[in-house]
Design an enzyme around this catalytic site. Structure first.
Site, PDB file in Angstrom:
ATOM      1  N   LYS A 115     -90.729 -48.139   7.969  1.00  0.00           N
ATOM      2  CA  LYS A 115     -89.438 -46.753   7.943  1.00  0.00           C
ATOM      3  C   LYS A 115     -89.085 -46.633   6.514  1.00  0.00           C
ATOM      4  CE  LYS A 115     -87.036 -47.042  12.213  1.00  0.00           C
ATOM      5  NZ  LYS A 115     -85.924 -47.408  13.297  1.00  0.00           N
ATOM      6  N   LYS A 201     -95.751 -40.995  16.791  1.00  0.00           N
ATOM      7  CA  LYS A 201     -94.676 -41.171  18.145  1.00  0.00           C
ATOM      8  C   LYS A 201     -93.427 -40.053  17.932  1.00  0.00           C
ATOM      9  CE  LYS A 201     -90.963 -44.693  19.758  1.00  0.00           C
ATOM     10  NZ  LYS A 201     -89.933 -45.474  19.131  1.00  0.00           N
ATOM     11  N   LYS A 204     -87.010 -38.771  15.910  1.00  0.00           N
ATOM     12  CA  LYS A 204     -85.800 -37.274  15.920  1.00  0.00           C
ATOM     13  C   LYS A 204     -85.456 -37.166  14.620  1.00  0.00           C
ATOM     14  CE  LYS A 204     -82.777 -40.689  18.317  1.00  0.00           C
ATOM     15  NZ  LYS A 204     -81.935 -41.702  18.395  1.00  0.00           N
TER      16      LYS A 204
END
Length: 337
Positions: A115, A201, A204
């Site tokens: 991230k 994956k 969003k």
């Protein structure tokens, strides 16, 4: 204080664009657990702000997740639906657990590296530390089971390590205040991948809306996204072994299997040897059939934000009634007076 026998805790971040992966990997399974466990389902708004959120959007997204829980079939009268920030015990226990967890443990967390990326030094402390808050979320209720996707298993293992060290540090090896929570990983599509890249994956945050099916998509939008989903030129394989080598095909077969409540082998028995020109329309029809009622119910619920806020308020009260005595005992154990 007697430990619970079968208490489930799980949560979903309110960061917008709830998608098929959230539903198949988490929310759908929450419903069945109501029959066998005492369940607390949280909208983890404190986790959401580890990266900046527009305050109005955060509030709207919190209601969206709440609506998804209820629309999927979770009963807020029998179980607990609440947002994390309603229960201050999460934050207080997280501090205590920060003083139990080790920096080396957090340095091994792969999701922070993913991230934060190349901008690690600019990431918030919250983003680095949120696995400890996740441990506090679970241990605040002395939860025994946590439904998790494959990508969260490492964080649950950290929660177990923290619980074990707390028990050993303060109570010795023969006593345990916190149970070591067990993972619940269920179904053939626990990790739904992007429709544009079968190795990543479904997310969003992906800039392409075509990479995901959201829980607010219309039937036409679902059909369009599945039709344009990335595939290879070969027909669907007839064996699971061959499917493993083809990530995009594997993802679409897994989605079909999860929506139809069957395993991948059964899907290949039906569609193996056929081209995607036959399989994709069948998948689009199935997705529309299964998601349509959910989408419609979510829309009705989101049109009444006052009701959703009331559900969260009542859920926060019920969650606090469980958490506060546990936190009080933690204070006693560590020596706070």
């Amino acid at each position: 204080m007697q430990a619970p026998a079968n208490r489930v805790f799980s949560g979903v971040q309110p960061t917008g664009n709830l998608h098929l992966g959230n539903y198949l990997g988490a929310i759908r399974h929450f419903v069945g657990l109501q029959e066998t466990h005492e369940c607390l389902y949280c909208v983890v708004d404190m986790h959401a702000i580890t990266v900046w959120q527009d305050p109005k959007e955060l509030a709207d997204n919190t209601r969206e997740v709440t609506a998804a829980y209820i629309a999927a079939g979770i009963d807020p009268e029998k179980h607990v639906i609440f947002n994390q920030s309603k229960v201050s015990a999460h934050a207080e226990l997280a501090w205590v657990l920060n003083c139990v967890a080790r920096i080396g443990w957090l340095n091994r967390m792969t999701q922070f590296k993913e991230k934060a990326g190349k901008h690690r030094e600019n990431a918030s402390v919250g983003l680095y530390d949120y696995p400890v808050l996740m441990a506090a979320d679970i241990l605040t209720y002395r939860a025994t089971h946590v439904p998790v996707g494959d990508d969260q298993k490492q964080h649950l293992e950290l929660a177990r390590d923290i619980a074990q060290k707390f028990n050993n540090d303060f109570l010795g090896e023969d006593e345990a205040f916190f149970p070591l929570p067990e993972p619940l990983i269920m179904g053939p599509a626990t990790r739904v991948m992007s429709l544009r890249d079968g190795t990543k994956k479904m997310s969003k945050s992906d800039p392409s809306d075509m990479s995901r099916i959201t829980l607010t998509d219309t039937s036409d939008e679902i059909a369009k996204k599945i039709k344009k989903a990335k595939t290879d030129p070969e027909p669907l394989p007839e064996t699971l072994e061959a499917l493993k080598e083809r990530p995009e095909a594997d993802n679409l077969v897994g989605i079909y299997a999860a929506l139809a409540n069957m395993d991948k082998a059964a899907v290949l028995a039906e569609f193996g040897g056929q081209g995607f020109g036959a399989f994709k329309p069948a998948l689009a029809d199935l997705a529309t059939e299964k998601l349509g009622p959910l989408t419609g119910e979510m829309a009705k619920l989101r049109a009444d934000p006052g009701f959703l806020d009331q559900v969260l308020a009542k859920g926060g009260e019920k969650a606090s009634a469980i958490a506060d005595p546990i936190l009080q005992e933690v204070r006693r154990i560590v020596g706070f007076i």
